[in-house]
Design a protein around this motif. Structure first.
Motif, PDB file in Angstrom:
ATOM      1  N   ALA A 134      86.667  70.932  54.762  1.00  0.00           N
ATOM      2  CA  ALA A 134      85.696  71.805  54.214  1.00  0.00           C
ATOM      3  C   ALA A 134      86.043  72.590  53.069  1.00  0.00           C
ATOM      4  O   ALA A 134      85.702  72.737  52.276  1.00  0.00           O
ATOM      5  CB  ALA A 134      85.344  72.925  55.635  1.00  0.00           C
ATOM      6  N   ALA A 191      85.852  70.139  50.063  1.00  0.00           N
ATOM      7  CA  ALA A 191      84.470  69.860  49.685  1.00  0.00           C
ATOM      8  C   ALA A 191      84.084  71.046  48.505  1.00  0.00           C
ATOM      9  O   ALA A 191      83.101  70.920  47.883  1.00  0.00           O
ATOM     10  CB  ALA A 191      83.639  70.095  50.748  1.00  0.00           C
ATOM     11  N   CYS A 192      84.698  72.243  48.503  1.00  0.00           N
ATOM     12  CA  CYS A 192      84.429  73.344  47.759  1.00  0.00           C
ATOM     13  C   CYS A 192      85.030  73.164  46.400  1.00  0.00           C
ATOM     14  O   CYS A 192      84.880  74.098  45.355  1.00  0.00           O
ATOM     15  CB  CYS A 192      84.688  74.554  48.500  1.00  0.00           C
ATOM     16  SG  CYS A 192      83.444  75.114  49.732  1.00  0.00           S
ATOM     17  N   CYS A 252      79.880  77.610  47.258  1.00  0.00           N
ATOM     18  CA  CYS A 252      80.078  76.544  48.268  1.00  0.00           C
ATOM     19  C   CYS A 252      79.315  76.514  49.354  1.00  0.00           C
ATOM     20  O   CYS A 252      78.921  77.275  49.880  1.00  0.00           O
ATOM     21  CB  CYS A 252      81.648  76.875  48.740  1.00  0.00           C
ATOM     22  SG  CYS A 252      82.134  75.289  49.793  1.00  0.00           S
ATOM     23  N   ARG A 253      78.758  75.123  49.611  1.00  0.00           N
ATOM     24  CA  ARG A 253      77.957  74.840  50.569  1.00  0.00           C
ATOM     25  C   ARG A 253      78.342  74.138  51.412  1.00  0.00           C
ATOM     26  O   ARG A 253      77.654  73.130  52.186  1.00  0.00           O
ATOM     27  CB  ARG A 253      76.591  74.284  50.152  1.00  0.00           C
ATOM     28  CG  ARG A 253      75.858  75.379  48.903  1.00  0.00           C
ATOM     29  CD  ARG A 253      74.622  75.246  49.078  1.00  0.00           C
ATOM     30  NE  ARG A 253      73.899  75.795  47.853  1.00  0.00           N
ATOM     31  CZ  ARG A 253      73.611  77.194  47.946  1.00  0.00           C
ATOM     32  NH1 ARG A 253      73.805  77.840  48.909  1.00  0.00           N
ATOM     33  NH2 ARG A 253      72.986  77.647  46.865  1.00  0.00           N
ATOM     34  N   ALA A 254      79.700  74.219  51.984  1.00  0.00           N
ATOM     35  CA  ALA A 254      80.193  73.494  52.949  1.00  0.00           C
ATOM     36  C   ALA A 254      79.719  73.896  54.274  1.00  0.00           C
ATOM     37  O   ALA A 254      79.714  74.986  54.446  1.00  0.00           O
ATOM     38  CB  ALA A 254      81.940  73.560  52.729  1.00  0.00           C
TER      39      ALA A 254
END
Length: 95
Positions: free
Chosen positions: A90, A93-94, A45-47
């Motif tokens: 956040a 988003a993942c 994950c790149r949140a």
């Protein structure tokens, strides 16, 4: 005929059959196939990191008036609601 004669004939027939079998396998080209396999791959994950806000009640003192404390608590409640929404976004988003 005796047993030795049968044995030699059997050996010759066996070798001839084996050679025919191997020749049949060598003459055939291997079948090439492309197979597509769909496998889920885990992706990190790149949140963005959600910073913790400076809470309104952190600067309160015991000597502050009750009105000031209530206003700070109400402001912190709004801050907390906004902070929770950022955290939920956040996490979403993942997924």
């Amino acid at each position: 005929m005796n047993d030795k004669t049968y044995s030699k004939i059997f050996q010759k027939l066996f070798l001839a059959g084996l050679l025919l079998f191997l020749a049949g396998c060598a003459a055939r080209e291997p079948e090439v196939r492309t197979v597509r396999v769909e496998v889920p791959v885990p992706v990190p994950c790149r949140a963005p990191v959600v910073p913790v806000p400076a809470w309104a009640t952190d600067s309160l003192k015991k000597t502050d008036s009750l009105e000031l404390k209530v206003r700070a608590l109400l402001a912190e409640r709004r801050q907390r609601i906004g902070y929770e929404r950022l955290l939920v976004a956040a996490v979403a988003a993942c997924q």
